[in-house]
Design a protein around this motif. Structure first.
Motif, PDB file in Angstrom:
ATOM      1  N   GLY A 409       0.804  -1.210   0.000  1.00 39.93           N
ATOM      2  CA  GLY A 409       0.000   0.000   0.000  1.00 39.93           C
ATOM      3  C   GLY A 409       0.837   1.259   0.000  1.00 39.93           C
ATOM      4  N   ALA A 410       0.333   2.308  -0.657  1.00 44.32           N
ATOM      5  CA  ALA A 410       0.948   3.639  -0.631  1.00 44.32           C
ATOM      6  C   ALA A 410       0.142   4.523   0.308  1.00 44.32           C
ATOM      7  CB  ALA A 410       0.983   4.247  -2.035  1.00 44.32           C
ATOM      8  N   ARG A 411       0.783   5.550   0.830  1.00 45.60           N
ATOM      9  CA  ARG A 411       0.164   6.443   1.814  1.00 45.60           C
ATOM     10  C   ARG A 411      -0.711   7.483   1.119  1.00 45.60           C
ATOM     11  NH1 ARG A 411       2.314  11.087   3.996  1.00 45.60           N
ATOM     12  NH2 ARG A 411       4.275  10.679   2.909  1.00 45.60           N
ATOM     13  N   ASP A 412      -1.911   7.687   1.654  1.00 46.77           N
ATOM     14  CA  ASP A 412      -2.800   8.736   1.170  1.00 46.77           C
ATOM     15  C   ASP A 412      -2.820   9.855   2.212  1.00 46.77           C
ATOM     16  OD1 ASP A 412      -4.763  10.425   0.333  1.00 46.77           O
ATOM     17  OD2 ASP A 412      -6.289   8.889   0.018  1.00 46.77           O
ATOM     18  N   PRO A 413      -2.103  10.967   1.979  1.00 44.33           N
ATOM     19  CA  PRO A 413      -2.028  12.036   2.978  1.00 44.33           C
ATOM     20  C   PRO A 413      -3.383  12.653   3.302  1.00 44.33           C
ATOM     21  CG  PRO A 413      -0.370  12.331   1.261  1.00 44.33           C
ATOM     22  CD  PRO A 413      -1.319  11.284   0.778  1.00 44.33           C
ATOM     23  N   GLN A 414      -4.332  12.583   2.373  1.00 42.75           N
ATOM     24  CA  GLN A 414      -5.632  13.195   2.600  1.00 42.75           C
ATOM     25  C   GLN A 414      -6.449  12.427   3.628  1.00 42.75           C
ATOM     26  OE1 GLN A 414      -6.618  16.154   1.325  1.00 42.75           O
ATOM     27  NE2 GLN A 414      -4.547  16.281   0.485  1.00 42.75           N
ATOM     28  N   SER A 415      -6.499  11.115   3.493  1.00 46.33           N
ATOM     29  CA  SER A 415      -7.338  10.308   4.385  1.00 46.33           C
ATOM     30  C   SER A 415      -6.569   9.757   5.569  1.00 46.33           C
ATOM     31  CB  SER A 415      -7.955   9.144   3.607  1.00 46.33           C
ATOM     32  OG  SER A 415      -6.955   8.212   3.224  1.00 46.33           O
ATOM     33  N   GLY A 416      -5.236   9.701   5.437  1.00 43.97           N
ATOM     34  CA  GLY A 416      -4.449   9.081   6.494  1.00 43.97           C
ATOM     35  C   GLY A 416      -4.421   7.569   6.403  1.00 43.97           C
ATOM     36  N   GLU A 417      -5.009   7.008   5.361  1.00 42.21           N
ATOM     37  CA  GLU A 417      -5.046   5.560   5.177  1.00 42.21           C
ATOM     38  C   GLU A 417      -3.993   5.142   4.148  1.00 42.21           C
ATOM     39  OE1 GLU A 417      -6.885   3.711   7.093  1.00 42.21           O
ATOM     40  OE2 GLU A 417      -7.906   5.384   8.053  1.00 42.21           O
ATOM     41  N   PHE A 418      -3.974   3.824   3.849  1.00 40.69           N
ATOM     42  CA  PHE A 418      -3.056   3.291   2.849  1.00 40.69           C
ATOM     43  C   PHE A 418      -3.854   2.660   1.716  1.00 40.69           C
ATOM     44  CE2 PHE A 418      -0.758   3.348   6.843  1.00 40.69           C
ATOM     45  CZ  PHE A 418       0.410   3.980   6.482  1.00 40.69           C
ATOM     46  N   VAL A 419      -3.427   2.926   0.494  1.00 46.99           N
ATOM     47  CA  VAL A 419      -4.145   2.471  -0.698  1.00 46.99           C
ATOM     48  C   VAL A 419      -3.384   1.306  -1.316  1.00 46.99           C
ATOM     49  CG1 VAL A 419      -4.969   3.120  -2.978  1.00 46.99           C
ATOM     50  CG2 VAL A 419      -5.050   4.785  -1.106  1.00 46.99           C
ATOM     51  N   MET A 420      -4.051   0.177  -1.458  1.00 47.98           N
ATOM     52  CA  MET A 420      -3.399  -1.021  -1.978  1.00 47.98           C
ATOM     53  C   MET A 420      -3.076  -0.873  -3.464  1.00 47.98           C
ATOM     54  SD  MET A 420      -4.558  -4.975  -1.632  1.00 47.98           S
ATOM     55  CE  MET A 420      -3.591  -6.308  -2.357  1.00 47.98           C
ATOM     56  N   LEU A 421      -1.860  -1.313  -3.833  1.00 48.86           N
ATOM     57  CA  LEU A 421      -1.385  -1.185  -5.214  1.00 48.86           C
ATOM     58  C   LEU A 421      -1.075  -2.521  -5.869  1.00 48.86           C
ATOM     59  CD1 LEU A 421       1.151   1.722  -4.665  1.00 48.86           C
ATOM     60  CD2 LEU A 421      -1.142   1.907  -5.613  1.00 48.86           C
ATOM     61  N   GLY A 422      -1.165  -3.588  -5.096  1.00 50.96           N
ATOM     62  CA  GLY A 422      -0.841  -4.883  -5.676  1.00 50.96           C
ATOM     63  C   GLY A 422      -0.203  -5.809  -4.661  1.00 50.96           C
ATOM     64  N   LYS A 423       0.245  -6.957  -5.181  1.00 54.26           N
ATOM     65  CA  LYS A 423       0.848  -7.983  -4.346  1.00 54.26           C
ATOM     66  C   LYS A 423       2.166  -8.432  -4.971  1.00 54.26           C
ATOM     67  CE  LYS A 423      -3.784  -9.936  -3.480  1.00 54.26           C
ATOM     68  NZ  LYS A 423      -4.564 -11.204  -3.480  1.00 54.26           N
ATOM     69  N   THR A 424       3.026  -8.991  -4.151  1.00 50.43           N
ATOM     70  CA  THR A 424       4.226  -9.634  -4.693  1.00 50.43           C
ATOM     71  C   THR A 424       4.803 -10.624  -3.689  1.00 50.43           C
ATOM     72  OG1 THR A 424       6.353  -9.303  -5.784  1.00 50.43           O
ATOM     73  CG2 THR A 424       5.928  -7.954  -3.842  1.00 50.43           C
ATOM     74  N   PHE A 425       5.368 -11.701  -4.232  1.00 50.10           N
ATOM     75  CA  PHE A 425       6.159 -12.635  -3.417  1.00 50.10           C
ATOM     76  C   PHE A 425       7.557 -12.778  -4.016  1.00 50.10           C
ATOM     77  CE2 PHE A 425       3.623 -15.069  -6.467  1.00 50.10           C
ATOM     78  CZ  PHE A 425       4.605 -15.726  -7.183  1.00 50.10           C
ATOM     79  N   LYS A 426       7.839 -11.972  -5.053  1.00 47.46           N
ATOM     80  CA  LYS A 426       9.122 -12.089  -5.753  1.00 47.46           C
ATOM     81  C   LYS A 426      10.233 -11.375  -4.983  1.00 47.46           C
ATOM     82  CE  LYS A 426       6.931 -12.447 -10.294  1.00 47.46           C
ATOM     83  NZ  LYS A 426       6.769 -11.839 -11.625  1.00 47.46           N
ATOM     84  N   GLY A 427      11.418 -11.936  -5.069  1.00 46.89           N
ATOM     85  CA  GLY A 427      12.580 -11.318  -4.444  1.00 46.89           C
ATOM     86  C   GLY A 427      12.805 -11.744  -3.012  1.00 46.89           C
ATOM     87  N   LEU A 428      11.946 -12.620  -2.478  1.00 43.23           N
ATOM     88  CA  LEU A 428      12.072 -13.035  -1.083  1.00 43.23           C
ATOM     89  C   LEU A 428      12.999 -14.241  -0.951  1.00 43.23           C
ATOM     90  CD1 LEU A 428       8.303 -12.719  -0.101  1.00 43.23           C
ATOM     91  CD2 LEU A 428      10.161 -11.257   0.703  1.00 43.23           C
ATOM     92  N   THR A 429      14.054 -14.065  -0.187  1.00 41.97           N
ATOM     93  CA  THR A 429      14.967 -15.171   0.090  1.00 41.97           C
ATOM     94  C   THR A 429      14.378 -16.040   1.202  1.00 41.97           C
ATOM     95  OG1 THR A 429      16.161 -13.925   1.785  1.00 41.97           O
ATOM     96  CG2 THR A 429      16.927 -13.707  -0.502  1.00 41.97           C
ATOM     97  N   ASP A 430      14.947 -17.226   1.404  1.00 38.54           N
ATOM     98  CA  ASP A 430      14.494 -18.094   2.492  1.00 38.54           C
ATOM     99  C   ASP A 430      14.649 -17.390   3.836  1.00 38.54           C
ATOM    100  OD1 ASP A 430      13.828 -20.082   0.733  1.00 38.54           O
ATOM    101  OD2 ASP A 430      15.693 -21.203   0.977  1.00 38.54           O
ATOM    102  N   GLU A 431      15.720 -16.633   3.965  1.00 38.62           N
ATOM    103  CA  GLU A 431      15.966 -15.911   5.218  1.00 38.62           C
ATOM    104  C   GLU A 431      14.875 -14.864   5.461  1.00 38.62           C
ATOM    105  OE1 GLU A 431      19.557 -13.356   7.384  1.00 38.62           O
ATOM    106  OE2 GLU A 431      19.616 -13.746   5.225  1.00 38.62           O
ATOM    107  N   LEU A 432      14.527 -14.108   4.400  1.00 36.78           N
ATOM    108  CA  LEU A 432      13.477 -13.105   4.545  1.00 36.78           C
ATOM    109  C   LEU A 432      12.116 -13.749   4.813  1.00 36.78           C
ATOM    110  CD1 LEU A 432      13.991 -10.226   1.927  1.00 36.78           C
ATOM    111  CD2 LEU A 432      14.009 -10.089   4.422  1.00 36.78           C
ATOM    112  N   LEU A 433      11.840 -14.872   4.158  1.00 37.02           N
ATOM    113  CA  LEU A 433      10.570 -15.567   4.383  1.00 37.02           C
ATOM    114  C   LEU A 433      10.426 -15.983   5.843  1.00 37.02           C
ATOM    115  CD1 LEU A 433      10.357 -17.783   1.185  1.00 37.02           C
ATOM    116  CD2 LEU A 433       8.634 -16.113   1.910  1.00 37.02           C
ATOM    117  N   ALA A 434      11.491 -16.529   6.407  1.00 42.20           N
ATOM    118  CA  ALA A 434      11.443 -16.955   7.810  1.00 42.20           C
ATOM    119  C   ALA A 434      11.249 -15.754   8.724  1.00 42.20           C
ATOM    120  CB  ALA A 434      12.713 -17.713   8.169  1.00 42.20           C
TER     121      ALA A 434
END
Length: 508
Positions: A409-434
């Protein structure tokens, strides 16, 4: 003032989406607080505790007593009891905290209990972020918003600034000045896709500086006393003796400098960010860590030199003061030019040297502490954004049993909430996953659907991507193309995440 007043105002702010309405609700309440309540009220409504941390986790907030029917708890009573909670230490402290928390919740109505629970869990996301609260303070105190922002730049903590505005107006706000030893929030940079785009936006001659992939530091010196702070205003003086020695050796004994520490290889190329970050984070055997991983410091801005505050001066004036106070080997390399060809060649050379990219800077803008000033624009050889993790999905196959797919999510300064932009699981090493599986389970907001774990939006992750495209799949109407994880950014708060506007400016 009673806590119920804040709980009702918080509910009203959360219920609406219009910025002016949020400001109005907050300003009305702030107009009624007493001087000794102002800091508490502003902190609570901003989702913060004056105590910062009180040592109470999820378990300590379970099984609250039955609520009262009538609201009688005052802000001062609540905050004093939280002071007592934080003061508990040593054997038996957790049990003592639980007793005090039970006592506190037992004095509250159901609406107050809900408000305080969300506050203690850092879940009070009602749109009362700094920008909205700054406007509310200005309205309640009948002072210009610019005066509140200036004071916040210098003091760094909005509740203190707001209390000063409410009690003394402009005179109290103008009494704030840059204090050596008290860090200010660092100026941040916007993003552009190329040096040409950044130069075109700023116009005229610009400074193009190396963007080092290190740890941002702010060095303060008064006499022989030197203190060093991170971009999150944490004191790391004891962890960076090389920087302390370098600053202490400078001719001026009254300084505030902005820069970066980085670990370099013998050939001068940078070590990976994790090496630098790990060294700066190490509190054990600093001497041994220094011998194994020495740090270099490069300064790129001066906020104070020889007792003179420079924040409001043009960038070129501040840089001239920097090079007069600091030897060349401690100054971040840069090029001043209005020639796009020269600028792009400089950028390519920096990247070839292994560094992260460049920051293109206006020669005229003042130091916009704590904000993404229009005068600084970062350019990297790939598109990257600092986004916030909103939820995580359990993995499958070899990732079964681990939290894998990130909702970004990216920050929306107007509402103070976060706006979802997508998903990813790419680039995650085993160490990061754990690591992220353990960390996100700590941040889980409650029961899951067996597939997706919703988490408190507290972690910033740096994401590389190939572009931004229109999409009806996500609320913001856009999505990242081929998003992949570069690294987590524990040195950044969610308030520093990139905004929806920044993402939209990169749309194809």
């Amino acid at each position: 003032m009673l806590l119920i007043d804040l709980a009702r105002t918080s509910a009203a702010v959360a219920a609406g989406s219009a910025r002016l309405a949020k400001v109005g609700h907050l300003a009305e309440l702030l107009g009624r607080v007493t001087p000794d309540e102002a800091e508490i009220a502003i902190a609570y409504l901003s989702g913060e505790l004056p105590q910062r941390h009180i040592g109470v986790g999820w378990a300590g907030l379970q099984d609250p007593p039955d609520p009262r029917l009538a609201a009688t708890a005052t802000l001062r009573q609540v905050n004093d009891l939280l002071d007592r909670v934080k003061a508990q230490s040593g054997p038996g402290s957790q049990a003592a905290r639980k007793v005090l928390i039970t006592e506190l919740f037992g004095a509250l109505t159901r609406q107050e209990q809900t408000f305080l629970f969300r506050l203690l869990r850092s879940e009070l996301r009602q749109g009362a972020l700094d920008g909205v609260m700054v406007e509310a303070i200005a309205k309640a105190a009948a002072v210009p918003v610019a005066e509140v922002r200036r004071a916040l730049t210098l003091r760094g903590w909005l509740p203190a600034v707001g209390a000063a505005a409410l009690s003394g107006g402009i005179e109290e706000l103008r009494a704030f000045h840059l204090e050596v030893g008290r860090p200010v929030s660092p100026m941040l940079a916007q993003s552009a896709t190329s040096v040409a785009a950044a130069m075109g936006k700023l116009g005229g001659p610009v400074a193009i500086e190396w963007k080092l992939d290190g740890v941002r530091v702010q060095a303060h010196r008064s006499g022989d006393a030197v203190r060093v702070f991170t971009r999150t205003l944490d004191d790391i003086t004891a962890q960076v003796p090389e920087l302390v020695e370098a600053v202490r050796a400078l001719p001026s004994d009254d300084l505030v400098l902005d820069g970066e520490v980085i670990a370099l290889r013998p050939d001068g190329s940078p070590e990976p960010f994790q090496i630098t970050s790990g060294r700066v984070s190490s509190r054990i055997d600093v001497t041994g860590a220094r011998e194994k991983t020495p740090l270099r410091v490069f300064f790129f801005d001066a906020l104070r030199v020889d007792g003179a505050d420079l924040l409001e001066l043009p960038g070129e004036t501040r840089h001239s003061a920097l090079v007069a106070a600091v030897p060349p080997e401690l100054v971040t390399p840069r090029l001043v030019t209005d020639d796009v060809t020269h600028g792009e060649a400089f950028f390519k050379e920096v990247v070839r040297s292994g560094h992260e990219g460049v920051v293109v800077k206006s020669l005229h803008t003042p130091y916009a502490a704590g904000r993404r000033g229009a005068g600084w624009i970062k350019v990297k050889p790939r598109h990257t954004l600092d986004l916030v993790v909103l939820a995580v999905e359990w993995g499958s196959g070899r990732r079964e049993g681990r939290l894998s797919n990130l909702h970004l999510g990216a920050r929306d300064p107007q509402s103070g909430e976060f706006v979802m932009l997508g998903k990813t699981f790419k680039g995650l090493t085993d160490e990061l996953l754990a690591w992220q599986t353990e960390r996100f389970l700590e941040l889980a907001e409650g029961p899951t659907d067996g597939w997706t774990v919703v988490v408190r939006p507290e972690l910033v992750v740096e994401i590389a991507f190939d572009g931004v495209q229109q999409s009806s799949r996500y609320p913001g109407g856009m999505a990242l193309r081929f998003a992949r994880v570069i690294r987590y950014r524990p040195d950044k708060s969610t308030a520093e995440a990139d905004t929806v506007e920044t993402v939209r400016s990169l749309m194809l």
